[in-house]
Write a protein that holds these residues in place. Structure first.
Motif, PDB file in Angstrom:
ATOM      1  N   UNK A 160       0.843  -1.332  -0.361  1.00 49.26           N
ATOM      2  CA  UNK A 160      -0.130   0.176  -0.140  1.00 49.26           C
ATOM      3  C   UNK A 160       0.557   1.377  -0.183  1.00 49.26           C
ATOM      4  N   UNK A 161       2.226   1.207   0.724  1.00 45.12           N
ATOM      5  CA  UNK A 161       2.622   2.840   0.546  1.00 45.12           C
ATOM      6  C   UNK A 161       2.329   3.145   1.702  1.00 45.12           C
ATOM      7  N   UNK A 162       1.651   2.874   2.637  1.00 44.45           N
ATOM      8  CA  UNK A 162       0.915   3.881   3.399  1.00 44.45           C
ATOM      9  C   UNK A 162       1.269   4.065   4.921  1.00 44.45           C
ATOM     10  N   UNK A 163       0.852   4.692   5.684  1.00 40.45           N
ATOM     11  CA  UNK A 163       1.663   4.819   7.211  1.00 40.45           C
ATOM     12  C   UNK A 163       0.963   4.003   7.718  1.00 40.45           C
ATOM     13  N   UNK A 164      -0.471   3.536   7.390  1.00 38.48           N
ATOM     14  CA  UNK A 164      -1.539   2.692   8.502  1.00 38.48           C
ATOM     15  C   UNK A 164      -1.407   1.111   7.941  1.00 38.48           C
ATOM     16  N   UNK A 165      -0.732   0.423   9.953  1.00 33.90           N
ATOM     17  CA  UNK A 165      -1.258  -0.620  10.507  1.00 33.90           C
ATOM     18  C   UNK A 165      -2.482  -0.662  11.490  1.00 33.90           C
ATOM     19  N   UNK A 166      -3.050  -0.694  10.897  1.00 38.08           N
ATOM     20  CA  UNK A 166      -4.281  -0.580  12.228  1.00 38.08           C
ATOM     21  C   UNK A 166      -5.111  -1.989  12.164  1.00 38.08           C
ATOM     22  N   UNK A 167      -4.978  -2.457  11.039  1.00 35.61           N
ATOM     23  CA  UNK A 167      -5.618  -4.356  11.123  1.00 35.61           C
ATOM     24  C   UNK A 167      -4.420  -4.733  11.504  1.00 35.61           C
ATOM     25  N   UNK A 168      -3.555  -5.041  11.661  1.00 39.01           N
ATOM     26  CA  UNK A 168      -2.304  -5.124  12.581  1.00 39.01           C
ATOM     27  C   UNK A 168      -2.773  -5.493  13.789  1.00 39.01           C
ATOM     28  N   UNK A 169      -3.006  -6.955  14.473  1.00 39.64           N
ATOM     29  CA  UNK A 169      -2.587  -7.225  15.833  1.00 39.64           C
ATOM     30  C   UNK A 169      -1.526  -8.102  15.709  1.00 39.64           C
ATOM     31  N   UNK A 170      -0.421  -7.514  16.576  1.00 43.94           N
ATOM     32  CA  UNK A 170       0.637  -8.670  17.047  1.00 43.94           C
ATOM     33  C   UNK A 170       0.197  -8.878  17.862  1.00 43.94           C
ATOM     34  N   UNK A 171       0.896 -10.118  17.950  1.00 42.51           N
ATOM     35  CA  UNK A 171       1.138 -11.530  18.411  1.00 42.51           C
ATOM     36  C   UNK A 171       1.697 -11.813  19.670  1.00 42.51           C
ATOM     37  N   UNK A 172       1.254 -11.899  20.764  1.00 43.53           N
ATOM     38  CA  UNK A 172       1.225 -11.456  22.101  1.00 43.53           C
ATOM     39  C   UNK A 172       2.183 -13.275  22.378  1.00 43.53           C
ATOM     40  N   UNK A 173       3.312 -12.568  23.578  1.00 44.01           N
ATOM     41  CA  UNK A 173       4.323 -13.587  23.523  1.00 44.01           C
ATOM     42  C   UNK A 173       3.984 -14.497  24.316  1.00 44.01           C
ATOM     43  N   UNK A 174       4.718 -16.044  24.485  1.00 47.56           N
ATOM     44  CA  UNK A 174       3.893 -16.994  25.080  1.00 47.56           C
ATOM     45  C   UNK A 174       4.124 -16.748  26.852  1.00 47.56           C
ATOM     46  N   UNK A 175       3.135 -16.954  27.461  1.00 46.84           N
ATOM     47  CA  UNK A 175       3.265 -17.263  28.938  1.00 46.84           C
ATOM     48  C   UNK A 175       2.226 -15.806  29.800  1.00 46.84           C
ATOM     49  N   UNK A 176       2.500 -15.807  30.476  1.00 48.31           N
ATOM     50  CA  UNK A 176       1.660 -14.213  31.072  1.00 48.31           C
ATOM     51  C   UNK A 176       2.557 -13.139  31.600  1.00 48.31           C
ATOM     52  N   UNK A 177       1.615 -12.835  32.102  1.00 44.25           N
ATOM     53  CA  UNK A 177       1.619 -10.688  32.307  1.00 44.25           C
ATOM     54  C   UNK A 177       1.911  -9.685  30.993  1.00 44.25           C
ATOM     55  N   UNK A 178       2.471 -10.525  29.964  1.00 48.16           N
ATOM     56  CA  UNK A 178       2.385  -9.078  28.944  1.00 48.16           C
ATOM     57  C   UNK A 178       1.768  -8.057  29.222  1.00 48.16           C
ATOM     58  N   UNK A 179       1.884  -7.239  28.195  1.00 55.21           N
ATOM     59  CA  UNK A 179       1.405  -6.097  28.298  1.00 55.21           C
ATOM     60  C   UNK A 179       1.901  -4.685  26.829  1.00 55.21           C
ATOM     61  N   UNK A 180       1.029  -4.444  26.487  1.00 59.27           N
ATOM     62  CA  UNK A 180       1.770  -3.407  25.145  1.00 59.27           C
ATOM     63  C   UNK A 180       2.221  -2.242  25.653  1.00 59.27           C
ATOM     64  N   UNK A 181       3.878  -1.711  24.711  1.00 64.86           N
ATOM     65  CA  UNK A 181       4.368  -1.135  25.609  1.00 64.86           C
ATOM     66  C   UNK A 181       4.218   0.214  24.367  1.00 64.86           C
ATOM     67  N   UNK A 182       4.285   0.419  23.074  1.00 63.78           N
ATOM     68  CA  UNK A 182       3.852   0.622  21.968  1.00 63.78           C
ATOM     69  C   UNK A 182       4.324  -0.318  20.689  1.00 63.78           C
ATOM     70  N   UNK A 183       2.924   0.646  19.868  1.00 64.23           N
ATOM     71  CA  UNK A 183       3.512   0.140  18.229  1.00 64.23           C
ATOM     72  C   UNK A 183       4.004   1.324  17.547  1.00 64.23           C
ATOM     73  N   UNK A 184       5.092   1.497  16.975  1.00 65.47           N
ATOM     74  CA  UNK A 184       5.245   2.515  16.410  1.00 65.47           C
ATOM     75  C   UNK A 184       6.450   1.733  15.022  1.00 65.47           C
ATOM     76  N   UNK A 185       6.640   2.881  14.145  1.00 70.41           N
ATOM     77  CA  UNK A 185       6.378   2.860  12.258  1.00 70.41           C
ATOM     78  C   UNK A 185       8.466   3.278  13.053  1.00 70.41           C
ATOM     79  N   UNK A 186       9.068   1.737  12.148  1.00 69.39           N
ATOM     80  CA  UNK A 186      10.469   1.557  11.926  1.00 69.39           C
ATOM     81  C   UNK A 186      11.144   2.078  10.890  1.00 69.39           C
TER      82      UNK A 186
END
Length: 201
Positions: A160-186
């Motif tokens: 697409x060449x667009x900066x929108x990634x809102x339709x991507x749901x990042x996979x959470x690592x295995x195990x308990x207690x994980x929470x999201x710190x950031x979703x950012x572009x690189x």
């Protein structure tokens, strides 16, 4: 004068620390679980073990959990060690109150997110960010859209060449207690930082 040596735990203190580690590793009393005991349950449990130490078969109405979880023994020292470990757990819980905690993930129109308590790190602040992660007692895992997303999602983003990634749901690592710190572009596409509290009793 001789230089001061590092702190050495005596037999009693070491027993308390080892019991705390056993409660986490063998009994499953994780930091996340301890953080839910915000009404003084850990300290109350410690007081019960201390007061009824060496008295197997006794019970107190002050015990904060199910009766079968209270396991006094004929060994008074052993029960006092359990009490000490529970007090240590409560002190650790209080210390963690000032640390970063899970927050509701509200992504912007491009699908990006930054935890409200995450400092703003510049691209070259590698050592600074590492020091912050260490100070917070976090384990951090980075997940990249390019390798994490299903093929159709990855193709959609990169074609697409667009900066929108809102339709991507990042996979959470295995195990308990994980929470999201950031979703950012690189330069290589969107990435997600997951964090969780490291168990260091």
């Amino acid at each position: 004068m001789p230089e001061k040596s590092g702190i050495t735990l005596n037999r009693a203190a070491l027993a308390v620390v080892l019991e705390r580690q056993r409660q986490v590793s063998d009994e499953g009393y994780s930091l996340n679980r301890d953080d839910d005991y915000a009404s003084g349950e850990l300290a109350r449990a410690a007081s019960v073990y201390a007061r009824l130490s060496g008295q197997p078969g006794t019970m107190s109405t002050d015990w904060p959990w199910a009766p079968e979880t209270f396991k006094p023994s004929a060994d008074r020292r052993r029960d006092l060690v359990k009490a000490g470990a529970l007090i240590l757990a409560e002190i650790e819980r209080l210390d963690r109150q000032s640390l970063i905690k899970p927050a509701v993930v509200r992504r912007d129109e491009y699908g990006m997110f930054q935890h409200p308590d995450l400092p703003d790190f510049d691209e070259g602040d590698v050592e600074k960010s590492k020091a912050w992660v260490s100070q917070q007692g976090l384990e951090v895992v980075r997940v990249e859209l390019e390798t994490d997303a299903p093929e159709d999602i990855a193709e959609r983003y990169f074609e697409s060449g667009a900066p929108d990634c809102s339709y991507w749901e990042p996979s959470k690592p295995d195990g308990e207690g994980w929470f999201c710190l950031a979703i950012y572009d690189t330069d290589d596409g969107p990435s997600c930082w997951w964090g969780r509290r490291v168990v260091t009793p």
